[in-house]
Design a protein around this motif. Structure first.
Motif, short mmCIF file in Angstrom:
data_model
loop_
_atom_site.label_atom_id
_atom_site.label_comp_id
_atom_site.label_asym_id
_atom_site.label_seq_id
_atom_site.Cartn_x
_atom_site.Cartn_y
_atom_site.Cartn_z
N ALA A 123 0.84 -1.21 0.00
CA ALA A 123 0.00 0.00 0.00
C ALA A 123 0.87 1.25 0.00
N ARG A 124 1.96 1.23 0.72
CA ARG A 124 2.91 2.36 0.71
C ARG A 124 3.51 2.55 -0.68
N ARG A 125 3.86 1.47 -1.31
CA ARG A 125 4.41 1.56 -2.66
C ARG A 125 3.41 2.20 -3.62
N ILE A 126 2.16 1.83 -3.45
CA ILE A 126 1.10 2.41 -4.29
C ILE A 126 0.97 3.90 -4.00
N ARG A 127 1.04 4.27 -2.72
CA ARG A 127 0.97 5.68 -2.35
C ARG A 127 2.15 6.46 -2.94
N ALA A 160 -9.37 13.09 -6.24
CA ALA A 160 -8.63 14.35 -6.09
C ALA A 160 -7.29 14.10 -5.39
N GLY A 161 -7.30 13.25 -4.37
CA GLY A 161 -6.06 12.95 -3.66
C GLY A 161 -5.04 12.26 -4.55
N ALA A 162 -5.51 11.34 -5.42
CA ALA A 162 -4.60 10.67 -6.34
C ALA A 162 -4.00 11.65 -7.34
N LEU A 163 -4.84 12.54 -7.88
CA LEU A 163 -4.36 13.54 -8.84
C LEU A 163 -3.35 14.49 -8.20
N ALA A 164 -3.50 14.71 -6.91
CA ALA A 164 -2.57 15.59 -6.19
C ALA A 164 -1.28 14.89 -5.80
N GLY A 165 -1.11 13.66 -6.24
CA GLY A 165 0.13 12.94 -5.95
C GLY A 165 0.07 12.10 -4.69
N GLY A 166 -1.14 11.63 -4.35
CA GLY A 166 -1.29 10.80 -3.16
C GLY A 166 -1.44 11.62 -1.89
N ASP A 167 -2.08 12.75 -2.00
CA ASP A 167 -2.29 13.64 -0.84
C ASP A 167 -3.72 13.47 -0.34
N TYR A 168 -3.87 12.79 0.81
CA TYR A 168 -5.19 12.54 1.38
C TYR A 168 -5.22 13.06 2.82
N PRO A 169 -5.28 14.36 3.02
CA PRO A 169 -5.23 14.89 4.40
C PRO A 169 -6.43 14.49 5.25
N PHE A 170 -7.50 14.08 4.61
CA PHE A 170 -8.72 13.71 5.32
C PHE A 170 -8.71 12.25 5.77
N LEU A 171 -7.73 11.47 5.30
CA LEU A 171 -7.65 10.06 5.69
C LEU A 171 -6.70 9.92 6.88
N THR A 172 -7.28 9.71 8.04
CA THR A 172 -6.48 9.55 9.26
C THR A 172 -7.06 8.44 10.13
N THR A 173 -6.25 7.99 11.06
CA THR A 173 -6.69 6.99 12.02
C THR A 173 -5.98 7.23 13.35
N GLU A 174 -6.52 6.65 14.41
CA GLU A 174 -5.90 6.80 15.73
C GLU A 174 -4.98 5.63 15.99
N THR A 187 -2.93 10.79 16.14
CA THR A 187 -3.58 10.78 14.83
C THR A 187 -2.52 10.64 13.75
N VAL A 188 -2.67 9.64 12.91
CA VAL A 188 -1.67 9.37 11.86
C VAL A 188 -2.38 9.20 10.52
N PRO A 189 -1.64 9.37 9.41
CA PRO A 189 -2.25 9.16 8.09
C PRO A 189 -2.71 7.71 7.93
N ALA A 190 -3.72 7.53 7.08
CA ALA A 190 -4.27 6.19 6.81
C ALA A 190 -4.32 5.95 5.31
N PHE A 191 -4.44 4.71 4.94
CA PHE A 191 -4.55 4.33 3.53
C PHE A 191 -5.99 4.44 3.07
N ALA A 192 -6.17 4.74 1.80
CA ALA A 192 -7.50 4.70 1.19
C ALA A 192 -7.90 3.23 0.99
N VAL A 193 -9.21 3.00 0.98
CA VAL A 193 -9.70 1.63 0.80
C VAL A 193 -9.18 1.04 -0.49
N TRP A 194 -9.18 1.83 -1.56
CA TRP A 194 -8.75 1.29 -2.85
C TRP A 194 -7.26 0.93 -2.82
N GLU A 195 -6.47 1.65 -2.06
CA GLU A 195 -5.06 1.32 -1.95
C GLU A 195 -4.86 -0.01 -1.24
#
Length: 393
Positions: A123-127, A160-174, A187-195
């Motif tokens: 998933a990181r590689r995809i990001r 939109a996040g993918a077009l921005a180069g993998g920027d998903y500021p709204f995807l977070t988890t505890e 609070t840390v960044p999280a992966f998108a479901v599709w990733e």
């Protein structure tokens, strides 16, 4: 200097953290036998089970309409007895058991527990790969950042996040973080479901599929060139490979009827090298060896069965390989056991109709069988034929 609006800056959003894990030995597949012994024995169990099924079909003549050869051809044309074939097959399987044990001993114990971590790595590689998207769009004159903002306003934040180069500021988890005397929530960044879905597909399907493809390609290549060499080199053919061709009419359990040297060099080593070079896990290797064994048996079964899945995986099947066992096709169709690509590329694939050739061999075998029965009948009646005249003994 200000950067272009079509390119990303050197500063990227932080990546989601990787989960912790604890490795432990993978439990045996079956409770009554270890994976070590199962991986060694299972291919040979598969060999005799599949061979046994075809032997029953053969013995009771269950599907005569799908036979490649008649029973008369088996009795008239083959130069090795059933006992000789079974004996040599068992000898080769003993060598394969020893080789399988050696391969297993060179492998580390398969572990489990890191699957979630490995998926997260993918998933990181995809990001990270998404970071190249703005630059790629910029090459064709598109403003990735502007497109991202428009898509976000349209209600598609993930795109939109993918077009921005993998920027998903709204995807977070505890995440629970050990800090000092007590754990704290961070609070840390999280992966998108599709990733995550794509990462699982890569880890569980694409990578294993590629490993199987590598193993099959290595095995097919190894066997093609050794097989062809044993027909080109007269010494190797006479001393090794000719034994296998004593079966002009192949049948299932004769698939491994070989000289021990040929069996080890061409079959056993080919499969073992394919397994090693593909970096398969022990369980994947088990599946690979069982499938290869079943395919080899099926390629020698003597039947063209429309409902046999092993005969429809590729064009290399019983009908294809049987041509190679005939005196008129012995210099063609060297490929085995999976694909026919080397025959196609190197011009050794049989071209042309074979129906008349098969009909001729059937007719010759039937005539010989009829002649044998007539002679046997006359001998039982106390008479023999001399110069076309029947005389009493």
């Amino acid at each position: 200097m200000a950067s272009s609006s079509n390119t990303t800056t050197a500063s990227y959003p932080p990546l989601p953290p990787l989960p912790s894990y604890e490795l432990k030995p993978l439990p045996d597949l079956l409770p009554f036998i270890s994976d070590f012994w199962l991986s060694i024995i299972l291919p040979h169990v598969a060999y005799w089970v599949v061979s046994g099924i075809f032997h029953l079909i053969d013995t009771y003549d269950l599907f005569p309409q799908y036979r490649l050869h008649t029973p008369e051809e088996i009795s008239q044309r083959n130069l090795a007895s059933r006992w000789e074939v079974a004996r040599d097959v068992v000898l080769e399987q003993i060598l394969q058991v020893a080789t399988g044990a050696f391969l297993n001993l060179t492998e580390a114990k398969q572990m489990t527990g890191s699957e979630g971590y490995d998926v997260a790595v993918w998933a990181r590689r995809i990001r990270i790969a998404q970071r190249a998207l703005p630059n790629m769009l910029g090459l064709v004159g598109l403003n990735a950042r502007g497109l991202s903002e428009k898509v976000a306003l349209g209600g598609y934040p993930l795109l939109a996040g993918a077009l921005a180069g993998g920027d998903y500021p709204f995807l977070t988890t505890e995440l629970v973080v050990e800090g000092g005397k007590k754990a704290v929530m961070e609070t840390v960044p999280a992966f998108a479901v599709w990733e995550v879905v794509l990462a699982k597909l890569m880890y569980w399907v694409v990578v294993p599929g590629f490993q199987v493809w590598v193993a099959v390609a290595v095995m097919d290549t190894w066997q093609y060139f050794w097989h062809r060499a044993m027909h080109v080199n007269k010494w190797m053919y006479t001393n090794w490979h000719a034994r296998h061709h004593r079966l002009y009419v192949p049948y299932a359990y004769g698939a491994l009827y070989n000289h021990p040297v040929e069996g080890f060099v061409m079959d056993t080593l080919g499969a073992g090298i394919g397994y090693k070079l593909s970096f398969m896990t022990n369980r994947m290797g088990m599946l690979f060896f069982v499938t290869s064994m079943m395919k080899t048996v099926d390629d020698h079964c003597g039947y063209k069965l429309p409902w046999d899945p092993l005969q429809h995986i590729t064009s290399n099947n019983a009908a294809y390989h049987d041509i190679h066992h005939q005196s008129w096709g012995i210099k063609s169709n060297f490929s085995q056991p999976f694909f026919t690509i080397w025959d196609k590329w190197l011009g050794t694939k049989w071209e042309g109709d074979v129906q008349l050739k098969y009909e001729r061999t059937r007719a010759n075998a039937a005539a010989k069988d009829e002649k044998k029965r007539l002679v046997t009948g006359k001998e039982r009646n106390g008479s023999v034929t001399v110069n076309g005249k029947v005389k009493a003994k």
